[in-house]
Design a protein around this motif. Structure first.
Motif, mmCIF file in Angstrom:
data_model
loop_
_atom_site.group_PDB
_atom_site.id
_atom_site.type_symbol
_atom_site.label_atom_id
_atom_site.label_comp_id
_atom_site.label_asym_id
_atom_site.label_seq_id
_atom_site.Cartn_x
_atom_site.Cartn_y
_atom_site.Cartn_z
ATOM 1 N N PRO A 525 0.797 -1.235 0.000
ATOM 2 C CA PRO A 525 0.000 0.000 0.000
ATOM 3 C C PRO A 525 0.823 1.275 0.000
ATOM 4 O O PRO A 525 0.299 2.343 -0.297
ATOM 5 C CB PRO A 525 -0.822 -0.128 1.293
ATOM 6 C CG PRO A 525 -0.886 -1.587 1.561
ATOM 7 C CD PRO A 525 0.412 -2.142 1.086
ATOM 8 N N GLN A 526 2.125 1.175 0.319
ATOM 9 C CA GLN A 526 2.967 2.368 0.387
ATOM 10 C C GLN A 526 3.875 2.533 -0.823
ATOM 11 O O GLN A 526 4.229 3.648 -1.179
ATOM 12 C CB GLN A 526 3.817 2.342 1.657
ATOM 13 C CG GLN A 526 3.005 2.345 2.939
ATOM 14 C CD GLN A 526 3.883 2.413 4.164
ATOM 15 O OE1 GLN A 526 5.037 2.819 4.109
ATOM 16 N NE2 GLN A 526 3.328 2.008 5.303
ATOM 17 N N VAL A 527 4.275 1.434 -1.456
ATOM 18 C CA VAL A 527 5.204 1.484 -2.589
ATOM 19 C C VAL A 527 4.623 0.660 -3.727
ATOM 20 O O VAL A 527 4.217 -0.490 -3.528
ATOM 21 C CB VAL A 527 6.606 0.962 -2.210
ATOM 22 C CG1 VAL A 527 7.531 1.001 -3.417
ATOM 23 C CG2 VAL A 527 7.197 1.779 -1.083
ATOM 24 N N ASP A 589 17.667 -7.748 -1.777
ATOM 25 C CA ASP A 589 18.211 -6.425 -2.082
ATOM 26 C C ASP A 589 17.102 -5.457 -2.486
ATOM 27 O O ASP A 589 17.030 -4.311 -2.005
ATOM 28 C CB ASP A 589 19.254 -6.551 -3.199
ATOM 29 C CG ASP A 589 20.111 -5.303 -3.308
ATOM 30 O OD1 ASP A 589 19.924 -4.379 -2.515
ATOM 31 O OD2 ASP A 589 20.982 -5.257 -4.209
ATOM 32 N N ILE A 590 16.219 -5.885 -3.386
ATOM 33 C CA ILE A 590 15.130 -5.016 -3.817
ATOM 34 C C ILE A 590 14.159 -4.761 -2.658
ATOM 35 O O ILE A 590 13.607 -3.671 -2.516
ATOM 36 C CB ILE A 590 14.395 -5.623 -5.025
ATOM 37 C CG1 ILE A 590 15.368 -5.793 -6.194
ATOM 38 C CG2 ILE A 590 13.236 -4.753 -5.440
ATOM 39 C CD1 ILE A 590 15.985 -4.500 -6.678
ATOM 40 N N VAL A 595 11.832 -0.929 1.288
ATOM 41 C CA VAL A 595 11.616 -0.505 2.670
ATOM 42 C C VAL A 595 12.225 0.873 2.909
ATOM 43 O O VAL A 595 11.644 1.730 3.598
ATOM 44 C CB VAL A 595 12.209 -1.555 3.632
ATOM 45 C CG1 VAL A 595 12.232 -1.024 5.053
ATOM 46 C CG2 VAL A 595 11.405 -2.841 3.573
ATOM 47 N N HIS A 596 13.394 1.117 2.318
ATOM 48 C CA HIS A 596 14.049 2.416 2.488
ATOM 49 C C HIS A 596 13.263 3.538 1.805
ATOM 50 O O HIS A 596 13.198 4.658 2.319
ATOM 51 C CB HIS A 596 15.471 2.353 1.934
ATOM 52 C CG HIS A 596 16.181 3.679 1.963
ATOM 53 N ND1 HIS A 596 16.621 4.258 3.136
ATOM 54 C CD2 HIS A 596 16.507 4.544 0.961
ATOM 55 C CE1 HIS A 596 17.188 5.426 2.861
ATOM 56 N NE2 HIS A 596 17.138 5.620 1.553
ATOM 57 N N LYS A 597 12.654 3.238 0.673
ATOM 58 C CA LYS A 597 11.942 4.264 -0.084
ATOM 59 C C LYS A 597 10.523 4.474 0.411
ATOM 60 O O LYS A 597 9.900 5.498 0.115
ATOM 61 C CB LYS A 597 11.917 3.883 -1.563
ATOM 62 C CG LYS A 597 11.541 5.027 -2.481
ATOM 63 C CD LYS A 597 11.794 4.691 -3.931
ATOM 64 C CE LYS A 597 11.490 5.884 -4.825
ATOM 65 N NZ LYS A 597 11.779 5.599 -6.255
ATOM 66 N N PHE A 708 10.374 -6.290 5.330
ATOM 67 C CA PHE A 708 10.536 -7.297 4.279
ATOM 68 C C PHE A 708 10.489 -8.672 4.931
ATOM 69 O O PHE A 708 11.303 -8.985 5.807
ATOM 70 C CB PHE A 708 11.862 -7.081 3.551
ATOM 71 C CG PHE A 708 12.176 -8.145 2.529
ATOM 72 C CD1 PHE A 708 11.550 -8.162 1.297
ATOM 73 C CD2 PHE A 708 13.091 -9.144 2.810
ATOM 74 C CE1 PHE A 708 11.827 -9.130 0.363
ATOM 75 C CE2 PHE A 708 13.379 -10.125 1.885
ATOM 76 C CZ PHE A 708 12.748 -10.116 0.661
ATOM 77 N N VAL A 709 9.528 -9.484 4.507
ATOM 78 C CA VAL A 709 9.303 -10.797 5.115
ATOM 79 C C VAL A 709 9.548 -11.864 4.065
ATOM 80 O O VAL A 709 9.025 -11.791 2.944
ATOM 81 C CB VAL A 709 7.866 -10.911 5.674
ATOM 82 C CG1 VAL A 709 7.656 -12.277 6.315
ATOM 83 C CG2 VAL A 709 7.593 -9.801 6.670
#
Length: 720
Positions: A525-527, A589-590, A595-597, A708-709
């Motif tokens: 929902p955020q990215v 990595d992605i 998560v960072h963005k 990230f799960v």
């Protein structure tokens, strides 16, 4: 009515004079007065006996004309007037008012739009079966269109048809159906053809790291697993294995990671038998269940191979019970599914596995047509720098010969060469034989069918029609997706969502699809992960230009490292290039980048708690300093209390007040923060009703990032 009223009063009036006049009550009154006066005149006229007959007739006629003109030939509106004046007065002309157009609907009535003539649209869900030699009438029935529209399309594609019962080739039927926006499914009949036995096509499926490739290496006496990055299979491979008994079996090796679900589905679609590999020390896992569902949906028989039976922790009986609980009817339990215990490392049980596969193939009585044009299925496709687009295909029927014109999906070409899986050149490919096709004009999609056509013109026409049809379907899906998004956005609250554009490059076409699907599964929902471009081959300068234009990140999987010029251009443009050879590392990595963005969600959490021990009151302050102040003497019992934060006052566990902190002091000095175990004086703005034992919570706003799960089966997601 007027005649009867006059007759009742003894007045004789001719009925013909009143005929055709509709008079009201006022008109009747005026008429009575006029007739009475006229009757009196006639009585006076009759007294003149000395008058000559000619003068009497002339005077009578004159009176009759006056009455007729003044009264009975006047309009009812004039007779109804109360001014008592009758005559041929010209009515005053009123101002001309333009009459409204009668075709316009009234204002009060709802507007009903006219019916628009329906135009034939692309029906993505409608699929019809076509075959060689079908007539126009049959095609019209299946498509639901008229004969005239089909004949017009045939003229446009350059096909001359004299009668509606003339047979059409299957290529022309597909062109007509695509022009109508209908999907087709080609049906080939083997009636009259010579059918011969063919080797079985066996697909090896199972969970990741259960020993599928190791089992194939043991059967082929090779070591392919050492060539795969990370020790796991990430491609779909096809091999022909010659058994010790002299029989040949075509094997398809599928990846077991969760990201390669589409590859496993393609393997099950083209296979005859599925070998389900289950590790004896691990049991049934998520990808094992998925492989079972793929085999069930494809209606393909299953042979279970319990691998790693040489390990100390191996328990084949537990694996059999798990398989039975999943719905597989094993032979030991009265079913028809064979179970073989093998060990790829010790190479034990391989002969029993070969016997089980050949027995299953013999029961199926596998035969195929050898003569005639070939029907093949693309298993994998890749781009070679020196040889161009290459497609790995398995022939299902017929014979594929070098030099033939073929249409593969929306691409076409002329077969330049055929190579077997060892790399040797061959002139023809027979059923169940995997070959590498060279000579296509473009890179096809994995899963496309190979169609042999008669000429280059027919190949170009069919390829162009398929491209046009796929583009229409793509635009339709985009428009439908936008409509759904608009409707959902109207119903739901607006949530801030960041777009993350990504460019995907991989070594083969199937891997491109798998990586793209895996990245799209990371949507949250955020990215929003937007794959703006996919391609086969290494990262090039054009990818850098596209990434710079849309601000994308470039992801390369199993490709060579880009040259230094491309790397320097990406560094100057601040573009990230991530090259990976293992799917686990790529997704991790992605996932961390997402998560960072992500903007995160703002939450309120308790940073510290303080307990009120005593209350102090400052009285006698001057007017410039304000009213009297109550200070809460507190001890911090958890966390820390910050002056800039919001304070929440709790009494007996219930919230009493929330407000900002006006003052925070420790040892008569203003401080910003007081830690756990320390005492302080605290003033809350607009609140003075403190009590000993109250709890004051220090609230702070924090931004919680998603997580990230990654599950044990390899499936990944972003948990917001």
């Amino acid at each position: 009515m007027a005649w009867r009223a006059l007759k009742n009063k003894g007045i004789r009036v001719s009925h013909k004079l009143l005929q055709g006049h509709a008079l009201g009550s006022a008109s009747v009154a005026r008429l009575e007065d006029a007739v009475i006066s006229v009757s009196a005149l006639f009585r006076c006229f009759s007294d003149f006996s000395s008058t000559s007959p000619w003068q009497k007739a002339s005077y009578r006629k004159h009176l009759y004309d006056q009455i007729s003109l003044r009264c009975f030939h006047s309009s009812p509106a004039l007779l109804a007037r109360g001014d008592g004046q009758f005559g041929l007065r010209t009515p005053k002309r009123e101002k001309y008012v333009r009459r409204e157009n009668r075709t316009q609907p009234p204002v009060e009535a709802p507007y009903v739009p006219p019916k628009v003539k329906t135009v034939t649209k692309s029906s993505v869900d409608k699929t019809i079966d076509i075959f060689e030699g079908m007539t126009i009438v049959e095609l019209a029935k299946r498509t639901g269109e008229s004969l005239s529209s089909l004949q017009d399309i045939l003229l446009n594609v350059g096909e001359k048809v004299e009668s509606e019962f003339d047979p059409l080739s299957i290529d022309i039927a597909e062109l007509v159906a695509m022009e109508l926006g209908v999907n087709v499914r080609r049906r080939h009949s083997d009636e009259g053809a010579k059918l011969l036995g063919r080797p079985p096509v066996v697909t090896v499926m199972g969970h990741v790291d259960h020993g599928k490739t190791s089992l194939l290496d043991a059967l082929r006496q090779t070591s392919l697993v050492e060539k795969e990055a990370g020790g796991i299979t990430q491609h779909l491979g096809a091999f022909v294995v010659s058994m010790p008994s002299g029989s040949a079996i075509t094997f398809l090796d599928t990846p077991g990671h969760a990201a390669f679900s589409a590859m496993r589905a393609r393997g099950a679609a083209v296979t005859d038998i599925v070998v389900l590999v289950v590790a004896a020390d691990d049991g049934v896992m998520p990808q094992t269940r998925e492989a079972m569902s793929h085999a069930t949906s494809a209606n393909v028989p299953v042979v279970v191979a319990v691998n790693k039976c040489d390990k100390p922790a191996a328990d084949p009986e537990r694996v059999k019970l798990q398989l039975a609980s999943e719905g597989l009817l094993l032979e030991e339990m009265g079913g028809d599914i064979q179970v073989v215990e093998v060990s790829a490392v010790k190479k034990t049980g391989l002969d029993r596995l070969e016997e089980a596969l050949l027995l299953q193939a013999e029961l199926m009585d596998l035969k195929a047509r050898i003569d005639g044009p070939a029907q093949a299925y693309v298993v994998e496709a890749r781009l070679d720098r020196g040889r161009g687009p290459l497609a790995t295909a398995i022939v299902k029927a017929g014979t594929l010969v070098c030099g033939q014109y073929v249409v593969v999906g929306s691409e076409w070409g002329r077969i330049r060469s055929l190579r077997d899986m060892v790399g040797k050149m061959t002139e023809r490919a027979t059923p169940a034989m995997p070959v590498e096709v060279e000579g296509l004009k473009g890179l096809p999609m994995a899963g496309d069918d190979i169609v042999v056509v008669d000429s280059e013109e027919r190949a170009r026409m069919l390829s162009t029609g398929r491209k046009r049809k796929s583009e229409k379907d793509r635009l339709r899906k985009i428009s439908e997706g936008r409509t759904e998004n608009e409707e959902s956005s109207e119903e739901q609250e607006v949530v801030e969502r960041v777009e993350m554009p990504i460019i995907v490059k991989a070594d083969v076409q199937g891997t491109v699809q798998a990586v793209t699907d895996a990245l799209k599964s990371l949507n949250s929902p955020q990215v929003f992960v937007n794959v703006v471009h996919v391609g086969v081959g290494p990262v090039s300068q054009s990818d850098i230009d596209l990434a710079q234009a849309c601000g994308a990140c470039i992801v390369g999987f199993n490709v060579k490292n880009p040259p230094s010029s491309v790397t320097q251009a990406a560094t100057r443009a601040s573009i990230q290039i991530k090259i990976h050879r293992v799917i686990y590392h790529l997704l991790e990595d992605i996932g961390s980048l997402i998560v960072h963005k992500a903007p995160g969600t703002a939450e309120t959490q308790v940073a510290g708690e303080a307990q009120v021990l005593s209350i102090f009151e400052l009285k006698g302050r001057s007017k410039s300093k304000g009213d009297d102040v109550k200070i809460a003497g507190c001890r911090v019992i958890d966390g820390q209390v910050t002056r800039s934060s919001t304070m929440r006052l709790l009494r007996s566990g219930e919230v009493v007040f929330e407000g900002s902190c006006a003052s925070l002091k420790r040892e008569k000095q203003d401080v910003e923060t007081v830690g756990k175990g320390n005492e302080c004086g605290l003033v809350i703005r607009d609140w003075v009703d403190f009590q000993v034992g109250d709890i004051i919570q220090c609230l702070e706003q924090v931004v919680r990032k998603p997580k990230f799960v990654s599950s044990e089966s390899g499936a990944v997601r972003i948990d917001c």
